[in-house]
Design a protein around this motif. Structure first.
Motif, PDB file in Angstrom:
ATOM      1  N   ALA A  21      55.121 -46.176   3.684  1.00  0.00           N
ATOM      2  CA  ALA A  21      54.130 -45.624   4.629  1.00  0.00           C
ATOM      3  C   ALA A  21      53.721 -44.199   4.275  1.00  0.00           C
ATOM      4  O   ALA A  21      53.130 -43.498   5.085  1.00  0.00           O
ATOM      5  CB  ALA A  21      54.678 -45.688   6.050  1.00  0.00           C
ATOM      6  N   GLY A  72      48.335 -45.048   1.236  1.00  0.00           N
ATOM      7  CA  GLY A  72      47.708 -46.370   1.130  1.00  0.00           C
ATOM      8  C   GLY A  72      47.743 -47.166   2.430  1.00  0.00           C
ATOM      9  O   GLY A  72      47.625 -46.611   3.530  1.00  0.00           O
ATOM     10  N   SER A  91      59.810 -44.181   3.070  1.00  0.00           N
ATOM     11  CA  SER A  91      59.242 -43.981   1.734  1.00  0.00           C
ATOM     12  C   SER A  91      60.329 -43.422   0.825  1.00  0.00           C
ATOM     13  O   SER A  91      61.408 -43.074   1.298  1.00  0.00           O
ATOM     14  CB  SER A  91      58.044 -43.033   1.791  1.00  0.00           C
ATOM     15  OG  SER A  91      58.399 -41.860   2.484  1.00  0.00           O
ATOM     16  N   GLY A 117      63.951 -50.378  -3.993  1.00  0.00           N
ATOM     17  CA  GLY A 117      64.397 -51.180  -5.128  1.00  0.00           C
ATOM     18  C   GLY A 117      65.909 -51.102  -5.313  1.00  0.00           C
ATOM     19  O   GLY A 117      66.442 -51.648  -6.283  1.00  0.00           O
ATOM     20  N   ASN A 148      55.770 -53.443   4.084  1.00  0.00           N
ATOM     21  CA  ASN A 148      54.507 -53.198   3.391  1.00  0.00           C
ATOM     22  C   ASN A 148      54.686 -52.768   1.939  1.00  0.00           C
ATOM     23  O   ASN A 148      53.864 -53.106   1.090  1.00  0.00           O
ATOM     24  CB  ASN A 148      53.732 -52.108   4.153  1.00  0.00           C
ATOM     25  CG  ASN A 148      52.630 -51.521   3.301  1.00  0.00           C
ATOM     26  OD1 ASN A 148      51.572 -52.121   3.124  1.00  0.00           O
ATOM     27  ND2 ASN A 148      52.883 -50.348   2.716  1.00  0.00           N
ATOM     28  N   ALA A 149      55.763 -52.023   1.639  1.00  0.00           N
ATOM     29  CA  ALA A 149      55.891 -51.427   0.301  1.00  0.00           C
ATOM     30  C   ALA A 149      55.818 -52.497  -0.776  1.00  0.00           C
ATOM     31  O   ALA A 149      56.333 -53.606  -0.621  1.00  0.00           O
ATOM     32  CB  ALA A 149      57.215 -50.675   0.181  1.00  0.00           C
ATOM     33  N   VAL A 195      61.778 -54.978  -5.657  1.00  0.00           N
ATOM     34  CA  VAL A 195      61.058 -54.255  -4.595  1.00  0.00           C
ATOM     35  C   VAL A 195      60.231 -55.232  -3.751  1.00  0.00           C
ATOM     36  O   VAL A 195      60.324 -55.245  -2.520  1.00  0.00           O
ATOM     37  CB  VAL A 195      60.118 -53.178  -5.193  1.00  0.00           C
ATOM     38  CG1 VAL A 195      59.282 -52.513  -4.099  1.00  0.00           C
ATOM     39  CG2 VAL A 195      60.921 -52.128  -5.959  1.00  0.00           C
ATOM     40  N   MET A 251      53.905 -58.145   3.902  1.00  0.00           N
ATOM     41  CA  MET A 251      52.654 -57.989   3.158  1.00  0.00           C
ATOM     42  C   MET A 251      52.639 -58.973   1.989  1.00  0.00           C
ATOM     43  O   MET A 251      53.376 -58.821   1.018  1.00  0.00           O
ATOM     44  CB  MET A 251      52.551 -56.544   2.665  1.00  0.00           C
ATOM     45  CG  MET A 251      51.157 -56.052   2.491  1.00  0.00           C
ATOM     46  SD  MET A 251      50.037 -56.328   3.881  1.00  0.00           S
ATOM     47  CE  MET A 251      50.537 -55.043   4.993  1.00  0.00           C
ATOM     48  N   ALA A 252      51.822 -59.999   2.125  1.00  0.00           N
ATOM     49  CA  ALA A 252      51.604 -60.942   1.034  1.00  0.00           C
ATOM     50  C   ALA A 252      50.374 -60.444   0.274  1.00  0.00           C
ATOM     51  O   ALA A 252      50.163 -59.226   0.140  1.00  0.00           O
ATOM     52  CB  ALA A 252      51.408 -62.340   1.601  1.00  0.00           C
ATOM     53  N   TYR A 273      53.944 -60.011 -10.184  1.00  0.00           N
ATOM     54  CA  TYR A 273      53.373 -59.760  -8.857  1.00  0.00           C
ATOM     55  C   TYR A 273      52.998 -61.087  -8.195  1.00  0.00           C
ATOM     56  O   TYR A 273      53.260 -61.307  -7.002  1.00  0.00           O
ATOM     57  CB  TYR A 273      52.138 -58.856  -9.011  1.00  0.00           C
ATOM     58  CG  TYR A 273      51.531 -58.375  -7.716  1.00  0.00           C
ATOM     59  CD1 TYR A 273      52.063 -57.276  -7.056  1.00  0.00           C
ATOM     60  CD2 TYR A 273      50.407 -59.004  -7.165  1.00  0.00           C
ATOM     61  CE1 TYR A 273      51.497 -56.803  -5.873  1.00  0.00           C
ATOM     62  CE2 TYR A 273      49.840 -58.551  -5.992  1.00  0.00           C
ATOM     63  CZ  TYR A 273      50.382 -57.449  -5.345  1.00  0.00           C
ATOM     64  OH  TYR A 273      49.821 -56.991  -4.167  1.00  0.00           O
ATOM     65  N   LYS A 302      54.619 -62.316  -4.642  1.00  0.00           N
ATOM     66  CA  LYS A 302      53.847 -62.447  -3.398  1.00  0.00           C
ATOM     67  C   LYS A 302      53.813 -63.891  -2.894  1.00  0.00           C
ATOM     68  O   LYS A 302      53.742 -64.130  -1.685  1.00  0.00           O
ATOM     69  CB  LYS A 302      52.430 -61.898  -3.602  1.00  0.00           C
ATOM     70  CG  LYS A 302      52.396 -60.378  -3.800  1.00  0.00           C
ATOM     71  CD  LYS A 302      52.900 -59.642  -2.561  1.00  0.00           C
ATOM     72  CE  LYS A 302      52.830 -58.147  -2.709  1.00  0.00           C
ATOM     73  NZ  LYS A 302      53.309 -57.422  -1.514  1.00  0.00           N
ATOM     74  N   GLY A 326      42.993 -58.644   0.519  1.00  0.00           N
ATOM     75  CA  GLY A 326      42.228 -58.966  -0.685  1.00  0.00           C
ATOM     76  C   GLY A 326      42.233 -57.768  -1.607  1.00  0.00           C
ATOM     77  O   GLY A 326      43.290 -57.229  -1.932  1.00  0.00           O
ATOM     78  N   TYR A 327      41.060 -57.316  -1.996  1.00  0.00           N
ATOM     79  CA  TYR A 327      40.943 -56.172  -2.904  1.00  0.00           C
ATOM     80  C   TYR A 327      40.710 -54.913  -2.081  1.00  0.00           C
ATOM     81  O   TYR A 327      39.644 -54.710  -1.521  1.00  0.00           O
ATOM     82  CB  TYR A 327      39.827 -56.424  -3.922  1.00  0.00           C
ATOM     83  CG  TYR A 327      40.267 -57.432  -4.953  1.00  0.00           C
ATOM     84  CD1 TYR A 327      40.789 -57.005  -6.168  1.00  0.00           C
ATOM     85  CD2 TYR A 327      40.224 -58.808  -4.700  1.00  0.00           C
ATOM     86  CE1 TYR A 327      41.240 -57.926  -7.117  1.00  0.00           C
ATOM     87  CE2 TYR A 327      40.676 -59.736  -5.630  1.00  0.00           C
ATOM     88  CZ  TYR A 327      41.175 -59.277  -6.834  1.00  0.00           C
ATOM     89  OH  TYR A 327      41.635 -60.183  -7.762  1.00  0.00           O
ATOM     90  N   ASP A 343      45.662 -46.592  -4.408  1.00  0.00           N
ATOM     91  CA  ASP A 343      46.179 -46.185  -5.726  1.00  0.00           C
ATOM     92  C   ASP A 343      46.569 -47.401  -6.570  1.00  0.00           C
ATOM     93  O   ASP A 343      46.443 -47.383  -7.789  1.00  0.00           O
ATOM     94  CB  ASP A 343      47.435 -45.310  -5.560  1.00  0.00           C
ATOM     95  CG  ASP A 343      47.108 -43.972  -4.912  1.00  0.00           C
ATOM     96  OD1 ASP A 343      45.902 -43.696  -4.693  1.00  0.00           O
ATOM     97  OD2 ASP A 343      48.056 -43.211  -4.617  1.00  0.00           O
ATOM     98  N   ASN A 353      45.184 -50.069  -7.085  1.00  0.00           N
ATOM     99  CA  ASN A 353      44.082 -50.720  -7.797  1.00  0.00           C
ATOM    100  C   ASN A 353      43.247 -49.770  -8.648  1.00  0.00           C
ATOM    101  O   ASN A 353      42.153 -50.147  -9.084  1.00  0.00           O
ATOM    102  CB  ASN A 353      43.188 -51.461  -6.800  1.00  0.00           C
ATOM    103  CG  ASN A 353      43.813 -52.779  -6.403  1.00  0.00           C
ATOM    104  OD1 ASN A 353      44.425 -53.448  -7.227  1.00  0.00           O
ATOM    105  ND2 ASN A 353      43.685 -53.137  -5.143  1.00  0.00           N
TER     106      ASN A 353
END
Ligand SMILES: NC(=O)c1ccc[n+]([C@@H]2O[C@H](COP(=O)([O-])OP(=O)(O)OC[C@H]3O[C@@H](n4cnc5c(N)ncnc54)[C@H](O)[C@@H]3O)[C@@H](O)[C@H]2O)c1
Length: 250
Positions: free
Chosen positions: A16, A19, A39, A65, A90-91, A113, A140-141, A155, A159, A186-187, A191, A193
């Motif tokens: 958190a 992003g 974080s 991790g 979310n991470a 992670v 978060m998928a 990845y 996911k 989605g997209y 950071d 991306n």
């Protein structure tokens, strides 16, 4: 009764500091949730931002991790806060290599992670939620839970795994007061991306295919998290909500 009322609930949001996770933490705080910001290093700036509008937040540090650090995070949260009503895993990290050259050390690090870490936190906090008979878990998928992508085999594996084991947990815990669901962004312009956004050809291909004709914003995820954290979604279990500007409909 306000189906979306979350006043007084405690939410833990991983990743958190920036992003999507940061927007989720701020968004939850704005609707009256006390937010635990997790974080790698304590995100005091996000806590200060939340406090500036009268919200409640606390920062925790954890390398997600690392198994021992995840256990320590749980111990610290339970000792200092005492409960987590809403867990937002979310991470996540991304690593890009041609599949034939994908280093296995990178594969292991990503899976630890994105998948094992998420499962481990579900286990730790889920056990407490089972005792309370109440809890909301949002994992978060990604649209990459459904598609293979390019150069991102680890990845894609991570996911798809998150989406599927969330159904397993839901099958076991739905009757015990716990809702566990996923969001598949989605997209989204974060950071993560940068490599795609800065590649003019890939960027254009993505925009051409996207019905919404724009990259998502991190803040576009907040509504779905509030929904999945609230009584409005009490009969939604093991589901994955696409928040993708229509990408998967093409
Ligand atoms: N951006 C997208 O387009 C997109 C699409 C689908 C899914 N997602 C998923 O959404 C989530 C958030 O992504 P984002 O775009 O905001 O990425 P980001 O890179 O901007 O943020 C990721 C966050 O996770 C944290 N993090 C990563 N590894 C960590 C570790 N070992 N310990 C502690 N914190 C760690 C980072 O510090 C950061 O706060 C991820 O799970 C990602 O896979 C993103």
């Amino acid at each position: 009764m306000n189906l979306f009322d979350l006043t007084g609930k405690v939410a833990l949001v991983t990743g958190a500091s920036r992003g999507i996770g940061k927007e989720i933490a701020v968004g939850l705080a704005k609707v009256g949730v006390e937010v635990l910001i997790v974080s790698r290093t304590k995100a005091s700036d996000v806590v200060a931002e939340i406090e500036s509008f009268g919200g409640k937040a606390h920062a925790f540090s954890c390398d997600l991790g690392n198994r021992e650090q995840r256990q320590n995070l749980f111990n610290e949260v339970m000792a200092s806060i005492g409960k987590v009503d809403i867990l937002v895993n979310n991470a996540g990290i991304q690593k890009r290599f041609n599949s034939e050259d994908f280093p296995l050390e990178e594969w292991d690090e990503l899976l630890e992670v994105n998948t094992t870490g998420v499962f481990h936190l579900c286990q730790l906090f889920g056990k407490e939620m089972l005792k309370e008979g109440y809890g909301k878990i949002v994992n978060m998928a990604s649209v990459i839970s459904f598609q293979g992508g390019i150069k991102i085999p680890a990845y894609a594996a991570s996911k798809a795994a998150v989406m599927n084991f969330s159904k397993t947990l839901s099958n076991e815990w739905a009757s015990k007061g716990i809702n566990i669901n996923c969001i598949a962004p989605g997209y989204i312009a974060t950071d993560m991306n940068d490599a795609l956004i800065n590649d003019n050809e890939r960027n254009q291909q993505i925009l051409d295919r996207l019905p919404a004709k724009r990259w998502g914003k991190a803040s576009d995820m907040v509504g779905a998290v509030i929904f999945l954290s609230s009584a409005a979604s009490d009969y939604i279990n093991g589901h994955t909500i696409m928040v993708d500007g229509g990408w998967m409909g093409r």
